[in-house]
Write a protein that holds these residues in place. Structure first.
Motif, mmCIF file in Angstrom:
data_model
loop_
_atom_site.group_PDB
_atom_site.id
_atom_site.type_symbol
_atom_site.label_atom_id
_atom_site.label_comp_id
_atom_site.label_asym_id
_atom_site.label_seq_id
_atom_site.Cartn_x
_atom_site.Cartn_y
_atom_site.Cartn_z
ATOM 1 N N PHE A 1 59.725 61.553 18.327
ATOM 2 C CA PHE A 1 60.251 60.409 19.159
ATOM 3 C C PHE A 1 59.780 59.061 18.686
ATOM 4 C CE2 PHE A 1 61.264 63.648 21.933
ATOM 5 C CZ PHE A 1 62.607 63.742 22.007
ATOM 6 N N PRO A 2 60.767 57.692 17.828
ATOM 7 C CA PRO A 2 59.897 56.497 17.568
ATOM 8 C C PRO A 2 59.899 55.965 18.978
ATOM 9 C CG PRO A 2 62.292 56.911 18.126
ATOM 10 C CD PRO A 2 62.336 58.098 18.173
ATOM 11 N N ALA A 3 58.246 55.156 18.929
ATOM 12 C CA ALA A 3 58.051 54.715 20.282
ATOM 13 C C ALA A 3 57.852 53.270 19.594
ATOM 14 C CB ALA A 3 57.034 55.490 20.937
ATOM 15 N N THR A 4 57.134 52.265 20.884
ATOM 16 C CA THR A 4 56.984 51.209 20.566
ATOM 17 C C THR A 4 55.360 51.181 20.069
ATOM 18 O OG1 THR A 4 56.101 50.498 22.703
ATOM 19 C CG2 THR A 4 58.141 49.963 21.660
ATOM 20 N N PRO A 5 53.914 50.402 19.616
ATOM 21 C CA PRO A 5 53.016 50.742 20.052
ATOM 22 C C PRO A 5 51.753 50.315 21.306
ATOM 23 C CG PRO A 5 53.953 49.341 18.107
ATOM 24 C CD PRO A 5 55.451 49.377 19.018
ATOM 25 N N ALA A 6 52.689 49.912 21.881
ATOM 26 C CA ALA A 6 51.847 49.828 23.486
ATOM 27 C C ALA A 6 51.880 51.245 24.101
ATOM 28 C CB ALA A 6 53.198 49.691 23.720
ATOM 29 N N VAL A 7 53.270 51.795 23.261
ATOM 30 C CA VAL A 7 53.618 53.249 24.539
ATOM 31 C C VAL A 7 52.574 54.557 23.089
ATOM 32 C CG1 VAL A 7 55.703 55.863 24.186
ATOM 33 C CG2 VAL A 7 56.144 53.203 25.492
ATOM 34 N N ILE A 8 52.329 53.770 21.654
ATOM 35 C CA ILE A 8 51.398 54.978 21.105
ATOM 36 C C ILE A 8 49.746 54.790 21.731
ATOM 37 C CG2 ILE A 8 50.734 55.576 18.528
ATOM 38 C CD1 ILE A 8 53.174 56.497 19.265
ATOM 39 N N VAL A 9 49.531 53.824 21.394
ATOM 40 C CA VAL A 9 48.271 53.044 22.999
ATOM 41 C C VAL A 9 48.002 54.032 24.226
ATOM 42 C CG1 VAL A 9 47.225 51.306 24.329
ATOM 43 C CG2 VAL A 9 47.796 51.076 20.978
ATOM 44 N N ALA A 10 49.670 53.828 24.851
ATOM 45 C CA ALA A 10 48.753 54.497 26.334
ATOM 46 C C ALA A 10 49.273 55.983 26.015
ATOM 47 C CB ALA A 10 50.542 54.150 27.147
ATOM 48 N N ALA A 11 49.295 56.956 25.078
ATOM 49 C CA ALA A 11 49.813 58.423 25.100
ATOM 50 C C ALA A 11 48.523 58.937 23.726
ATOM 51 C CB ALA A 11 50.587 58.462 24.039
ATOM 52 N N ALA A 12 47.744 57.292 23.205
ATOM 53 C CA ALA A 12 46.358 58.018 22.179
ATOM 54 C C ALA A 12 45.046 58.486 23.262
ATOM 55 C CB ALA A 12 46.400 57.387 21.474
ATOM 56 N N ASP A 13 44.243 59.170 22.257
ATOM 57 C CA ASP A 13 42.758 59.228 23.048
ATOM 58 C C ASP A 13 42.505 57.824 23.216
ATOM 59 O OD1 ASP A 13 41.379 61.143 24.882
ATOM 60 O OD2 ASP A 13 39.925 61.493 22.877
ATOM 61 N N THR A 14 42.533 57.535 21.316
ATOM 62 C CA THR A 14 41.523 56.617 20.663
ATOM 63 C C THR A 14 42.090 55.443 20.912
ATOM 64 O OG1 THR A 14 42.923 56.680 18.638
ATOM 65 C CG2 THR A 14 41.481 58.288 18.818
ATOM 66 N N MET B 1 67.980 56.939 17.098
ATOM 67 C CA MET B 1 67.322 56.801 18.131
ATOM 68 C C MET B 1 66.635 56.020 19.400
ATOM 69 S SD MET B 1 64.818 60.021 19.132
ATOM 70 C CE MET B 1 65.770 61.282 18.210
ATOM 71 N N ALA B 2 67.121 55.919 20.281
ATOM 72 C CA ALA B 2 65.977 54.717 21.172
ATOM 73 C C ALA B 2 64.601 54.567 21.105
ATOM 74 C CB ALA B 2 67.086 53.782 22.247
ATOM 75 N N LEU B 3 64.474 53.491 20.605
ATOM 76 C CA LEU B 3 62.428 52.935 21.405
ATOM 77 C C LEU B 3 62.158 53.036 22.513
ATOM 78 C CD1 LEU B 3 60.903 50.598 18.737
ATOM 79 C CD2 LEU B 3 61.066 52.919 18.185
ATOM 80 N N ILE B 4 61.156 54.392 22.480
ATOM 81 C CA ILE B 4 60.394 54.439 23.869
ATOM 82 C C ILE B 4 59.595 53.776 23.991
ATOM 83 C CG2 ILE B 4 58.781 56.142 25.176
ATOM 84 C CD1 ILE B 4 60.498 57.988 23.985
ATOM 85 N N SER B 5 60.051 52.679 24.996
ATOM 86 C CA SER B 5 59.481 51.097 25.231
ATOM 87 C C SER B 5 58.507 51.290 26.509
ATOM 88 C CB SER B 5 60.247 50.109 25.355
ATOM 89 O OG SER B 5 60.848 50.486 26.335
ATOM 90 N N SER B 6 58.596 52.498 27.408
ATOM 91 C CA SER B 6 57.652 52.469 28.424
ATOM 92 C C SER B 6 56.672 52.958 27.988
ATOM 93 C CB SER B 6 58.782 52.806 30.012
ATOM 94 O OG SER B 6 57.665 53.088 30.729
ATOM 95 N N PRO B 7 55.170 52.889 28.943
ATOM 96 C CA PRO B 7 54.385 53.884 28.778
ATOM 97 C C PRO B 7 54.178 54.890 30.187
ATOM 98 C CG PRO B 7 53.400 51.589 28.934
ATOM 99 C CD PRO B 7 54.807 51.308 29.023
ATOM 100 N N ALA B 8 55.195 54.508 30.915
ATOM 101 C CA ALA B 8 55.276 55.803 32.679
ATOM 102 C C ALA B 8 56.590 56.951 32.134
ATOM 103 C CB ALA B 8 55.809 54.922 33.672
ATOM 104 N N ASN B 9 56.979 56.831 30.261
ATOM 105 C CA ASN B 9 57.977 57.011 30.258
ATOM 106 C C ASN B 9 56.801 59.048 29.910
ATOM 107 O OD1 ASN B 9 58.755 59.661 27.794
ATOM 108 N ND2 ASN B 9 60.659 58.414 28.205
ATOM 109 N N HIS B 10 57.322 60.043 30.570
ATOM 110 C CA HIS B 10 57.111 61.314 30.962
ATOM 111 C C HIS B 10 56.721 61.790 29.768
ATOM 112 C CE1 HIS B 10 61.368 62.221 29.595
ATOM 113 N NE2 HIS B 10 60.760 63.308 28.996
ATOM 114 N N HIS B 11 57.427 61.981 28.483
ATOM 115 C CA HIS B 11 56.539 62.279 27.476
ATOM 116 C C HIS B 11 55.200 62.037 27.380
ATOM 117 C CE1 HIS B 11 59.730 64.309 25.555
ATOM 118 N NE2 HIS B 11 60.557 63.284 25.245
ATOM 119 N N VAL B 12 54.710 60.242 27.591
ATOM 120 C CA VAL B 12 53.614 60.261 27.365
ATOM 121 C C VAL B 12 52.955 60.815 28.381
ATOM 122 C CG1 VAL B 12 52.378 57.765 28.032
ATOM 123 C CG2 VAL B 12 54.562 58.298 26.515
ATOM 124 N N LYS B 13 53.268 60.980 29.451
ATOM 125 C CA LYS B 13 52.319 61.416 31.385
ATOM 126 C C LYS B 13 52.072 62.667 30.346
ATOM 127 C CE LYS B 13 54.355 58.435 34.574
ATOM 128 N NZ LYS B 13 54.633 58.919 35.854
#
Length: 260
Positions: free
Chosen positions: A79-92, A1-13
């Protein structure tokens, strides 16, 4: 499964909207949790997972993270994602490599003490009280009007998995009054009528803990049969709501344990 790499991904939003909006949480009946321990505890408790984003390399740096990674790889909606995506999705600010959305637990009320949170505003206090309630065997926690949303991400972090262990309701006073008809209702108050340890907590009882700054609301005072206090020495006049409520909850547990 490809890494989600965009902070604008709909899952992040979607995760960000869920974290930031109590209205969205109510509509979706879901809330955001993050961190290796909290997500692991949720899975172990059988929580219904709506979505998980995780950074594989980041999780693989610890034993607990690796164990969680091995579980997530075999679950749907993860879904696997890049650390930058995790930062964008996280509250901490420094997330641990995993952010998840889970459905609100629908645990049925159990026998035991009822705990009412009366317009408590600090997420840390609410999380502390939920965790103490779970540890003390409380049968139902009810959040009265004015209390911070118990599914707020800050509450979830402070509660450390208690949402999956203790029955929890957000209720109007009418519902709370109906629920407590057969209980003796005690309200914590610095000017209370008797010490908290003088109460017989082995009988059907409810505890109301009031607002940090203003104390008990009028509906809470009207509902309480008696006010109780925590005796203190020195010049300290009061404790914060999380500490005060926890002290009383564990006295109730002590009495119930001794009784058996």
């Amino acid at each position: 499964m490809a890494l989600i790499s965009s902070p604008a991904n709909h899952h992040v939003k979607w995760l960000r909207s869920l974290a930031e909006s109590a209205r969205h949480r109510r509509r979706e009946r879901s809330f955001v949790i993050e961190g290796v321990r909290l997500v692991t505890d949720a899975l172990t408790a059988g929580a219904e997972v709506r979505l998980v984003l995780y950074a594989p390399d980041q999780l693989a740096t610890t034993t607990a993270g690796t164990a969680l990674l091995n579980r997530l790889r075999h679950l749907p909606h993860c879904f696997p994602a890049t650390p930058a995506v995790i930062v964008a999705a996280a509250d901490t600010e420094q997330p641990q490599g995993v952010v998840a959305a889970v459905t609100w637990p629908e645990l049925p009320p159990r026998p035991g003490l009822r705990l009412v949170l009366d317009a408590i505003q600090d997420p840390g206090n609410v999380g502390t009280l939920l965790r103490s309630a779970a540890a003390a065997g409380v049968g139902l926690v009810m959040c009265a009007p004015g209390t911070v949303d118990p599914f707020n991400p800050k509450v979830a972090r402070a509660a450390m998995g208690a949402h999956f262990l203790v029955p929890l309701r957000v209720s109007p006073w009418e519902t709370i009054r109906a629920e407590l008809q057969s209980y003796t209702v005690y309200a914590a108050d610095s000017a209370g009528q008797q010490p908290y340890y003088a109460v017989d907590w082995r009988q059907p009882a409810a505890l109301i803990v009031g607002n940090e700054a203003h104390g008990l609301s009028e509906p809470a005072r009207a509902l309480a049969h008696q006010t109780i206090t925590i005796p203190m020495s020195g010049s300290i006049e009061s404790l914060n709501a999380g500490v005060a409520g926890s002290i009383i909850l564990f006295e109730a547990l002590r009495q119930q344990t001794v009784a058996h």
